[in-house]
Design a protein around this motif. Structure first.
Motif, PDB file in Angstrom:
ATOM      1  N   TYR A   1     -26.808  18.203 -11.173  1.00  0.00           N
ATOM      2  CA  TYR A   1     -27.060  18.108 -12.601  1.00  0.00           C
ATOM      3  C   TYR A   1     -28.462  18.605 -12.894  1.00  0.00           C
ATOM      4  N   ALA A   2     -28.630  19.195 -14.056  1.00  0.00           N
ATOM      5  CA  ALA A   2     -29.950  19.647 -14.490  1.00  0.00           C
ATOM      6  C   ALA A   2     -30.016  19.536 -16.005  1.00  0.00           C
ATOM      7  N   SER A   3     -31.203  19.364 -16.477  1.00  0.00           N
ATOM      8  CA  SER A   3     -31.411  19.288 -17.912  1.00  0.00           C
ATOM      9  C   SER A   3     -31.078  20.632 -18.553  1.00  0.00           C
TER      10      SER A   3
END
Length: 175
Positions: free
Chosen positions: A169-171
């Protein structure tokens, strides 16, 4: 084991240098709770030893645990190699007893032994994804019944492992 002879596709324990594998007293065979559960689930009371007053897995030749189907003739067993204290040892033991699999459990002494042994000895081995260690072996997954959470909670470890999602996951605003 009664339908075919899977050991013909594998090496037997004579292929191992015992300097590269752990003694039974260094493995999960010494976990009394797990070994009692094994005997209760499988009915294989010959696979454990309580002569010392403590229930432990029965050790053969100082290094091995043999499944019930091949104790009379250990050279018909094929090795299952695992690491650490015996990762998934109880799972393999229960499956071997319940599904009549002629296996002998082998625990590599060091991590370097664990990654070397499956390349040196034709065997089955414990592995997980996404670890790349054994990619070059083109290994195939053993298929067991689908994961049963209630059975696993009860200590019955004959079904497959629970699927674990591996996500990243990443922003959204990360450059």
């Amino acid at each position: 084991a009664s339908w075919t002879n899977p050991s013909r596709y594998f090496d037997n324990i004579s292929a191992f240098n015992t300097e590269n594998i752990k003694f039974c007293n260094e493995t999960r065979l010494m976990n009394s709770k797990a070994m009692e559960q094994y005997a209760r689930v499988t009915g294989d009371w010959d696979g454990i030893d309580n002569s010392s007053g403590t229930v432990v897995g029965k050790c053969f030749q100082g290094h091995y645990w043999f499944a019930p189907v091949c104790r009379a003739n250990p050279m018909t067993c094929y090795p299952v190699i695992t690491a650490g204290p015996g990762y998934a040892y109880e799972h393999f033991m229960q499956r071997a007893a319940v599904f009549n699999m002629p296996v002998v459990m082998v625990v590599a002494k060091l991590w370097s032994d664990y990654i070397a042994l499956p390349t040196q000895v034709k065997s089955s081995f414990y592995w997980w994804e996404p670890d790349p260690t054994f990619l070059s072996l083109d290994a195939h997954k053993m298929i067991y019944p689908d994961f049963d959470s209630s059975a696993h909670r009860a200590g019955i470890l004959t079904t497959d492992y629970e699927a674990v999602s591996i996500d990243k996951y990443a922003s959204a605003d990360l450059k």
